[in-house]
Design an enzyme around this catalytic site. Structure first.
Site, PDB file in Angstrom:
ATOM      1  CG  ASP A  29      -2.031   0.978   1.154  1.00 17.25           C
ATOM      2  OD1 ASP A  29      -2.286   1.493   0.050  1.00 17.25           O
ATOM      3  OD2 ASP A  29      -2.657   1.241   2.198  1.00 17.25           O
ATOM      4  CG  HIS A  46       0.105   1.863  -9.308  1.00 21.82           C
ATOM      5  ND1 HIS A  46      -0.151   1.591  -7.990  1.00 21.82           N
ATOM      6  CD2 HIS A  46      -0.984   2.543  -9.755  1.00 21.82           C
ATOM      7  CE1 HIS A  46      -1.344   2.069  -7.661  1.00 21.82           C
ATOM      8  NE2 HIS A  46      -1.866   2.655  -8.717  1.00 21.82           N
ATOM      9  CG  LEU A 140       9.519 -17.504  -3.335  1.00 25.14           C
ATOM     10  CD1 LEU A 140       9.142 -17.490  -1.849  1.00 25.14           C
ATOM     11  CD2 LEU A 140      10.192 -16.178  -3.683  1.00 25.14           C
TER      12      LEU A 140
HETATM   13  C1  FPP Z   1      -1.888   0.179  -3.332  1.00 23.01           C
HETATM   14  O1  FPP Z   1      -1.457   1.503  -3.402  1.00 23.01           O
HETATM   15  C2  FPP Z   1      -1.300  -0.596  -4.408  1.00 23.01           C
HETATM   16  C3  FPP Z   1      -1.984  -1.124  -5.461  1.00 23.01           C
HETATM   17  C4  FPP Z   1      -3.437  -0.960  -5.629  1.00 23.01           C
HETATM   18  C5  FPP Z   1      -1.333  -1.842  -6.554  1.00 23.01           C
HETATM   19  C6  FPP Z   1      -0.120  -2.641  -6.228  1.00 23.01           C
HETATM   20  C7  FPP Z   1       0.668  -2.772  -7.473  1.00 23.01           C
HETATM   21  C8  FPP Z   1       2.012  -2.796  -7.561  1.00 23.01           C
HETATM   22  C9  FPP Z   1       2.874  -2.816  -6.401  1.00 23.01           C
HETATM   23  C10 FPP Z   1       2.735  -2.751  -8.860  1.00 23.01           C
HETATM   24  C11 FPP Z   1       2.504  -3.852  -9.775  1.00 23.01           C
HETATM   25  C12 FPP Z   1       2.765  -5.163  -9.176  1.00 23.01           C
HETATM   26  C13 FPP Z   1       2.927  -6.260  -9.899  1.00 23.01           C
HETATM   27  C14 FPP Z   1       3.111  -7.554  -9.245  1.00 23.01           C
HETATM   28  C15 FPP Z   1       2.929  -6.195 -11.347  1.00 23.01           C
HETATM   29  P1  FPP Z   1      -2.541   2.664  -3.496  1.00 23.01           P
HETATM   30  O2  FPP Z   1      -2.662   3.038  -4.937  1.00 23.01           O
HETATM   31  O3  FPP Z   1      -3.824   2.255  -2.855  1.00 23.01           O
HETATM   32  O4  FPP Z   1      -1.826   3.789  -2.678  1.00 23.01           O
HETATM   33  P2  FPP Z   1      -2.501   4.975  -1.838  1.00 23.01           P
HETATM   34  O5  FPP Z   1      -3.252   4.326  -0.712  1.00 23.01           O
HETATM   35  O6  FPP Z   1      -1.326   5.759  -1.370  1.00 23.01           O
HETATM   36  O7  FPP Z   1      -3.375   5.739  -2.783  1.00 23.01           O
END
Ligand code: FPP
Length: 251
Positions: A29, A46, A140
């Site tokens: 997050d 992201h 893994l």
């Molecule tokens: C939460 O941050 C994160 C996500 C919704 C997406 C997670 C994706 C990645 C780490 C990148 C891609 C991963 C792979 C495996 C290809 P948020 O957007 O909710 O952050 P915020 O709460 O600060 O708005």
């Protein structure tokens, strides 16, 4: 680099202690906040988060974790603006295209778990490819949860059980924790020993609700794009200092 040196020191400490979590789950997050702090569009947060995925997989291999479960896209995330959803799907494809060879060579088996019918055709093809090309690995297992919600997973398991009972394949009195867990996406994984959530939020956000009944929780204030090997190792050190009682009294 100072941070790399610190990470290696933590790794040495983890190895001396010896107790390694077999299964680590992570709620990644804070990508959006990371981007906002830099006045960048959210998809760039992201993209930066993808580098952390790479670092954490590397760290998990070094520690000797057997299962790593990453919450990459929730069912609720489909409601984000189309541009952000599109960017996340493209990142999934890009991650697979970039990493598949190295993952295969390092002994990582990748599986993608969730409601995959909703994926774009290109993302679904990338998922098929990485699962196929890494299926034989056993060092893994990397579970990527995409289009996933834990309540939906539990309901799906309940529906499958109901179908088996209705068809006479299972007696109602044989419905127990084992038969239930056997119908979850995670049917062949041990429950997580450690659940990490980044960015300081104190929620489990519909992730692995059944599976985390006795899991140790670790909240890191670090935003996901800044989370790397060092932060993973700090979480493992904290885990090693916990006493797991599973509802019983101390030994
Ligand atoms: C939460 O941050 C994160 C996500 C919704 C997406 C997670 C994706 C990645 C780490 C990148 C891609 C991963 C792979 C495996 C290809 P948020 O957007 O909710 O952050 P915020 O709460 O600060 O708005």
């Amino acid at each position: 680099m100072q941070s790399e040196k610190h990470a290696d020191e933590l790794l040495a400490r983890i190895r001396v202690h010896g107790a390694v979590p077999r299964h680590v789950a992570i709620i990644m997050d804070g990508n959006g906040r990371w981007a906002r702090e830099r006045l960048l569009p959210r998809p760039l947060g992201h993209r930066s988060g993808m580098k952390s995925v790479r670092a954490v997989v590397e760290g998990a291999l070094q520690v000797g974790v057997e299962w790593l479960s990453l919450f990459a896209f929730s069912q609720e995330n489909w409601q984000r603006p189309a541009t952000e959803v599109g960017a996340l799907m493209s990142l999934l494809e890009e991650y697979i295209a970039r990493e598949v060879d190295e993952l295969r060579e390092k002994g990582v088996r990748v599986r993608v778990l969730g409601d995959l019918d909703r994926l774009t055709p290109n993302a679904a093809a990338a998922v098929d490819r990485v699962e196929r090309e890494t299926a034989h690995n056993d060092r893994l297992t990397l579970n990527l949860f995409i289009s996933y919600g834990s309540r939906a997973e539990i309901l799906r398991a309940a529906r499958l059980l109901a179908q088996d009972v209705a068809a006479g394949r299972l007696a109602p009195e044989d419905v127990d924790e084992e038969t239930f867990a056997a119908r979850l996406y995670t049917h062949d994984c041990p429950d997580p020993d450690l659940l990490i959530r980044t960015s300081g939020e104190l929620r489990v956000s519909n992730f692995l609700l059944w599976q985390i009944a006795y899991t140790e929780l670790y909240i890191s204030s670090v935003l996901w794009p800044d989370f790397g090997r060092r932060e993973l190792f700090e979480a493992v050190v904290a885990y090693q200092n916990r006493e797991r009682r599973f509802g019983r009294v101390s030994a």
